[in-house]
Write an enzyme that holds these catalytic residues in place. Structure first.
Site: not given
Ligand code: PLP
Length: 377
Positions: A72-73, A151, A199, A201, A237, A324
């Site tokens: 997400g970041t 969030n 994201s 997770h 990659t 966070c």
């Protein structure tokens, strides 16, 4: 021993077992670099192609509109900075006061580079008023970035209308949908967003992988320069196993959206009914239209930090705000923006439930809260 209760699913979720099984071959045997032309790379290339198509289908996008990122970041930073650098003729960015720090701090960097940013106020439910956006947007507005769902308090925004206002004024529309994807129905064609961050997770996928949806034709430059991966727009990659796991987790989450919603709403209802039987004086934050399983409470006369640590001693994981922010003991920017009254704001906690939580967990969490928050005797 008492069961450990995890109720912080907005911070992260448990990896889905099918996602894990699907990832394993790409960690152990099919470890090739997908960019190599030899036949050993065929399987990993095919897996990435199928994952892209599957993810696109889940949000009603086209496969070539899905760009894999590290989460997400990165998706948020890319959306804001990539659009800003691609369109130097227009500069102003509009966002809200309750965005995640991935957006707020990316905006700070852009302000430093000379891009003016306006932070829109929200109402007491955490909603961006359409009128506020109409009053703030001008012909100089380059990008409007409003999160799909918050969030901390779970509020879901009126993304379709917000995107339409942005487009009517010639601006691009981005949404940070990290808390929404895999939790509510997302349709990028119906909402007509130009960019959308997600994201893995947050929906039982692995950590360190996500995607940015970029509508065909959107003017954007790369954030990470290097090789030609991701249609020449995001070098590095590919995280093959992560991408495969994310696709499996998202498909599964999307297939269960309705049943999960009903299950989580029932747990929320039970929680509030049980809480109302205690002497805890609280306010429930957020709008009616919120992410299933999100319970943000501001409790009078206590501190969220104290509650978190006392519940932790009882084997229960909850949050005071966004994860966070966990080293920051100040009242969060979201709680300040929605004007929670002084008596309550210090005592804000977030309980975020998942399909792994049970009715018994709810009883135990409320019992623990009562023992921590209500003076006995
Ligand atoms: N945006 C929102 C709304 C979030 O909740 C989070 C994570 O908490 C992020 C962005 C950052 O996502 P990631 O942890 O994948 O970098």
């Amino acid at each position: 021993m008492a069961r450990f209760i995890y109720a912080d699913n907005a911070a992260t979720t448990k990896l889905d077992i099918d996602a894990f099984e699907a990832m394993k071959p790409f960690l152990l045997n099919e470890y090739s670099n997908p960019s190599q032309p030899y036949s050993f790379s065929r399987e990993s290339r095919k897996a990435i192609r199928e994952a892209r198509a599957s993810i696109a289908e889940c949000i009603n996008a086209e496969p070539d509109e899905i760009y894999f990122t590290s989460g997400g970041t990165e998706s948020d930073n890319w959306a804001l900075k990539g659009i800003a650098l691609a369109c130097p003729e227009k500069k102003t960015i509009l966002t809200s006061k309750i965005e995640h720090h991935a957006i707020l701090n990316a905006c700070k960097s852009l302000e430093y580079l000379g891009y003016p940013v306006t932070y829109l106020s929200v109402n007491k439910y955490g909603e961006v008023d359409l009128k506020t956006l109409i009053e703030s947007i001008t012909s100089k507005t380059l990008n409007v970035s409003i999160m799909y769902a918050n969030n901390e308090i779970g509020t879901i925004q009126n993304i379709k209308e917000l995107a339409s206002i942005a487009h009517n004024n010639g601006a691009v529309f981005h949404t940070d949908a990290v808390q929404a994807v895999g939790h509510i129905q997302i349709d990028v064609k119906d909402t007509d967003v130009d960019l959308l961050s997600a994201s893995a997770h947050k929906f039982n996928g692995p950590k360190g992988v996500g995607f940015l949806f970029i509508k065909r034709g959107t003017k954007i430059v790369s954030l990470l320069d290097g090789g030609a991966q991701e249609h020449n727009l995001r070098a590095g990659t590919e995280n093959t196993a992560g991408i495969v796991g994310m696709a499996v987790a998202l498909k599964k989450s999307c297939a269960q959206l309705e049943s999960s919603k009903h299950y989580l709403r029932a747990l929320e209802k039970q929680f509030i009914e049980c809480l109302n039987l205690t002497k805890i004086k609280y306010i429930r934050n957020g709008s009616q239209n919120r992410i299933p399983g999100n319970i943000s409470l501001s409790i009078a006369g206590t501190s969220g930090e104290t509650i978190l640590h006392r519940l932790d001693l009882k084997g229960i994981s909850i949050s005071t705000g966004s994860a966070c922010d966990s080293i920051n003991t100040q009242v969060s920017h979201v709680i300040r923006a929605i004007n929670v009254p002084d008596e309550y704001k210090e005592g804000t906690i977030r309980i975020s439930l998942s399909k792994d939580n049970t009715s018994d967990d709810i009883l135990k969490i409320v019992e623990a809260l009562e023992s921590v928050c209500v003076k006995q005797g």
